[in-house]
Design an enzyme around this catalytic site. Structure first.
Site, PDB file in Angstrom:
ATOM      1  N   GLY A  45     -16.602  -3.099 -13.347  1.00  0.00           N
ATOM      2  CA  GLY A  45     -17.444  -3.515 -14.462  1.00  0.00           C
ATOM      3  C   GLY A  45     -18.565  -2.525 -14.670  1.00  0.00           C
ATOM      4  O   GLY A  45     -18.773  -1.612 -13.852  1.00  0.00           O
ATOM      5  N   GLN A  50     -27.079   0.311 -16.771  1.00  0.00           N
ATOM      6  CA  GLN A  50     -26.634   1.335 -15.812  1.00  0.00           C
ATOM      7  C   GLN A  50     -26.499   2.707 -16.464  1.00  0.00           C
ATOM      8  O   GLN A  50     -26.473   3.720 -15.768  1.00  0.00           O
ATOM      9  CB  GLN A  50     -25.299   0.936 -15.166  1.00  0.00           C
ATOM     10  CG  GLN A  50     -25.415  -0.256 -14.234  1.00  0.00           C
ATOM     11  CD  GLN A  50     -24.080  -0.591 -13.584  1.00  0.00           C
ATOM     12  OE1 GLN A  50     -23.270  -1.293 -14.165  1.00  0.00           O
ATOM     13  NE2 GLN A  50     -23.848  -0.080 -12.390  1.00  0.00           N
ATOM     14  N   CYS A  92     -21.586  -1.134  -5.780  1.00  0.00           N
ATOM     15  CA  CYS A  92     -22.140  -0.954  -7.128  1.00  0.00           C
ATOM     16  C   CYS A  92     -22.147   0.530  -7.443  1.00  0.00           C
ATOM     17  O   CYS A  92     -22.533   1.341  -6.604  1.00  0.00           O
ATOM     18  CB  CYS A  92     -23.558  -1.514  -7.188  1.00  0.00           C
ATOM     19  SG  CYS A  92     -24.326  -1.344  -8.806  1.00  0.00           S
ATOM     20  N   LEU A  93     -21.741   0.863  -8.652  1.00  0.00           N
ATOM     21  CA  LEU A  93     -21.730   2.267  -9.066  1.00  0.00           C
ATOM     22  C   LEU A  93     -23.147   2.843  -9.059  1.00  0.00           C
ATOM     23  O   LEU A  93     -23.313   4.060  -8.957  1.00  0.00           O
ATOM     24  CB  LEU A  93     -21.110   2.400 -10.465  1.00  0.00           C
ATOM     25  CG  LEU A  93     -19.623   2.004 -10.551  1.00  0.00           C
ATOM     26  CD1 LEU A  93     -19.173   1.942 -12.013  1.00  0.00           C
ATOM     27  CD2 LEU A  93     -18.755   2.984  -9.769  1.00  0.00           C
ATOM     28  N   HIS A 134     -22.417 -10.195 -11.003  1.00  0.00           N
ATOM     29  CA  HIS A 134     -22.968  -8.877 -10.665  1.00  0.00           C
ATOM     30  C   HIS A 134     -23.476  -8.167 -11.928  1.00  0.00           C
ATOM     31  O   HIS A 134     -24.579  -7.598 -11.932  1.00  0.00           O
ATOM     32  CB  HIS A 134     -21.862  -8.073  -9.954  1.00  0.00           C
ATOM     33  CG  HIS A 134     -22.223  -6.678  -9.581  1.00  0.00           C
ATOM     34  ND1 HIS A 134     -22.301  -6.244  -8.272  1.00  0.00           N
ATOM     35  CD2 HIS A 134     -22.488  -5.577 -10.328  1.00  0.00           C
ATOM     36  CE1 HIS A 134     -22.617  -4.960  -8.242  1.00  0.00           C
ATOM     37  NE2 HIS A 134     -22.730  -4.526  -9.483  1.00  0.00           N
ATOM     38  N   GLU A 135     -22.676  -8.200 -13.007  1.00  0.00           N
ATOM     39  CA  GLU A 135     -23.057  -7.496 -14.242  1.00  0.00           C
ATOM     40  C   GLU A 135     -24.222  -8.186 -14.951  1.00  0.00           C
ATOM     41  O   GLU A 135     -25.124  -7.522 -15.469  1.00  0.00           O
ATOM     42  CB  GLU A 135     -21.863  -7.372 -15.203  1.00  0.00           C
ATOM     43  CG  GLU A 135     -20.622  -6.663 -14.651  1.00  0.00           C
ATOM     44  CD  GLU A 135     -20.910  -5.358 -13.944  1.00  0.00           C
ATOM     45  OE1 GLU A 135     -21.926  -4.703 -14.247  1.00  0.00           O
ATOM     46  OE2 GLU A 135     -20.113  -4.977 -13.059  1.00  0.00           O
ATOM     47  N   HIS A 138     -27.423  -7.222 -13.473  1.00  0.00           N
ATOM     48  CA  HIS A 138     -27.909  -5.924 -13.944  1.00  0.00           C
ATOM     49  C   HIS A 138     -28.752  -6.089 -15.213  1.00  0.00           C
ATOM     50  O   HIS A 138     -29.742  -5.381 -15.406  1.00  0.00           O
ATOM     51  CB  HIS A 138     -26.734  -4.989 -14.268  1.00  0.00           C
ATOM     52  CG  HIS A 138     -26.187  -4.218 -13.096  1.00  0.00           C
ATOM     53  ND1 HIS A 138     -26.938  -3.345 -12.336  1.00  0.00           N
ATOM     54  CD2 HIS A 138     -24.935  -4.159 -12.574  1.00  0.00           C
ATOM     55  CE1 HIS A 138     -26.176  -2.796 -11.394  1.00  0.00           C
ATOM     56  NE2 HIS A 138     -24.946  -3.274 -11.503  1.00  0.00           N
TER      57      HIS A 138
END
Ligand code: GNR
Ligand code: NI
Length: 171
Positions: A45, A50, A92-93, A134-135, A138
């Site tokens: 995702g 981000q 996480c990226l 998670h998204e 963010h």
């Protein structure tokens, strides 16, 4: 266009994103870029902040390798129902090189808009449910490491510091 993914401790990742007011061409382009960036990474995702855009937009594809890809685009997503508990490993990226177990809800119902501006509702469990949580975190400036116990967060900071020192010593 593949965009640069911001990484911890970039302060942009801590800002709260604003709701999308209009779905126009620039928003369509943003979603295209986010999708391309997510698949290129590759990631399960990606949230707009981000890539430094503070608007409430997320993309997710939690399909397994042997399944057809299933892209979810959610604008102004809100968790309207959550139940159960899970404790699975997350990465996480924006926090490369670190993974840890995080407590989440096992299943969620999320409401939001799709790219056509239609109201949608997604019922999710397993990895998809975790990805939604998670998204959406963010969008509120929250990273998975913010959910760790003080002890584990300390371990994370130590690991980060050590990696920075090794990088410095290698020069
Ligand atoms: O690629 C990702 N994998 C992942 C694995 C477990 C739990 C959450 C995630 S999301 C992450 C991509 C990302 O950082 N999205 O913001
Ligand atoms: Ni992430």
């Amino acid at each position: 266009m593949i965009r640069t993914i911001l990484t911890y401790p970039n302060p942009e990742l801590k800002k709260k994103s604003a709701p999308v007011a209009v779905i126009n061409d620039s928003l369509q382009q943003l979603v295209k870029d986010m999708t391309e960036t997510m698949y290129d990474a590759p990631g399960v995702g990606l949230a707009a902040p981000q890539i430094g855009v503070h608007q409430r937009v997320i993309v997710i594809d939690a399909s397994a390798k042997d399944e057809p890809s299933e892209l979810i685009v959610a604008i102004n997503p809100v968790i309207v129902h959550a139940e159960g508990e899970s404790y699975e490993e997350e990465g996480c990226l924006s926090v490369p090189g670190y993974a840890a177990n995080v407590r989440r809800h096992a299943s969620v119902v999320v409401k939001g808009l799709d790219l056509d501006g239609n109201e949608k509702s997604w019922r999710a469990e397993d990895l998809l449910a975790i990805a939604f949580q998670h998204e959406i975190d963010h969008l509120d400036g929250v990273l998975f490491v913010d959910h760790l116990s003080p002890l584990k967060r300390d371990l994370f900071h130590r690991k980060l510091r050590k990696a920075a020192e090794e990088k410095r010593d290698a020069k």
